[in-house]
Scaffold this active site. Structure first.
Site, short mmCIF file in Angstrom:
data_model
loop_
_atom_site.label_atom_id
_atom_site.label_comp_id
_atom_site.label_asym_id
_atom_site.label_seq_id
_atom_site.Cartn_x
_atom_site.Cartn_y
_atom_site.Cartn_z
N GLU A 145 0.83 -0.82 -0.51
CA GLU A 145 -0.21 0.42 -0.06
C GLU A 145 1.42 1.34 0.15
OE1 GLU A 145 -1.52 2.91 -0.30
OE2 GLU A 145 -2.32 2.78 1.88
N GLU A 154 5.49 11.73 -0.57
CA GLU A 154 5.74 10.79 0.92
C GLU A 154 5.24 9.36 0.01
OE1 GLU A 154 4.20 11.47 4.50
OE2 GLU A 154 5.42 13.19 4.58
#
Length: 275
Positions: A145, A154
């Site tokens: 994920e 990020e």
């Protein structure tokens, strides 16, 4: 396929008992900025937020469990495992071995969660950077994920690419294998007033010079479909099985067309993920 009640029960079974996990061995005075970044993922709050995102978590759960034939007897690598939820989905799907890797101290909790759910013979939790660890074998499947805000902010895609090139067998699978980034315009005068006009009078203090600064900062929020006032445009498609790190530095010109005579208060980006 499982119904929603069965899915909810599975998530409940995999979460730790008695509330939130504690975090041990927190920040040290000599930590680098990278260390602080990784250590931020040791705190339960960010993992709770991700686990409570039902669309995201249940999509991964369905993708893995509904494709159990792909996982049965296979070796799986979970890049950025966090609490280990995806690793345990893979174990439940019949994986022979799952290597759950994370660089933060959340691995201490992941090991305990794996043990409490009786999966320690299948799931091996490894603390370390993907670029520095060793695995006992090449893997058949990589799950991760990795997506960040605006897809790439990020995000861990660089790390997934590294893991793919180093650890994935030829012809191996990636979950997910493709992402698409879209943009569209919305009308939401109420939200604009709440976020922008607020600075004109803050408890009787004029802070209006912050308005223009506020306009430059992206926001993360939920948009109702009826607020969309333009068509959507695909900015980028990422094939995770072939993408290179240098491909991610790109420019994507776009033009959106309004559906109606109305204001456009914001441009919204969102992501579709394909397994």
């Amino acid at each position: 396929m499982m119904d929603r009640l069965e899915q909810a029960k599975l998530l409940e079974d995999l979460l730790p008992e008695n509330g939130h996990p504690k975090v041990h061995e927190d920040a040290h005075m000599d930590m680098s900025s990278a260390d602080y970044y990784f250590n931020s993922y040791a705190h339960f709050g960010i993992h709770e937020e991700m686990l409570r995102d039902e669309v995201r978590t249940e999509s991964y759960m369905r993708a893995i469990l509904d494709n159990a034939a792909c996982f049965s007897g296979k070796a799986v690598l979970d890049v950025g495992c966090g609490t280990g939820i995806l690793s345990m989905f893979a174990a439940r799907a019949g994986a022979r071995a799952v290597y759950a890797v994370d660089c933060s101290k959340i691995v201490d909790q992941a090991r305990e969660i794996v043990r409490k759910n009786g999966m320690e013979n299948v799931v091996t939790v490894i603390e370390g950077k993907m670029e520095e660890i060793e695995l006992p074998e090449k893997v058949d499947i990589i799950i991760s994920e990795w997506m960040g805000y605006f897809l790439f902010y990020e995000s861990m895609l660089d790390t997934v690419i590294y893991a793919r090139d180093r650890f994935l067998k030829p012809g191996g699978l990636l979950f997910p294998n493709e992402t698409k980034l879209y943009i569209c315009g919305i009308e939401d005068g109420k939200y604009k007033s709440y976020k922008y006009d607020f600075w004109g009078d803050v408890y009787g203090v004029d802070m209006s010079h912050i308005k223009n600064i506020a306009l430059t900062e992206p926001l993360v929020d939920i948009v109702n479909p009826e607020q969309v006032s333009t068509d959507r445009v695909e900015l980028l498609t990422v094939d995770i099985s072939t993408v290179k790190k240098e491909d991610l530095a790109c420019v994507s010109p776009f033009r959106v067309k309004s559906w109606r005579a109305d204001s456009c208060h914001a441009l919204v980006c969102y992501v579709d993920v394909t397994f």
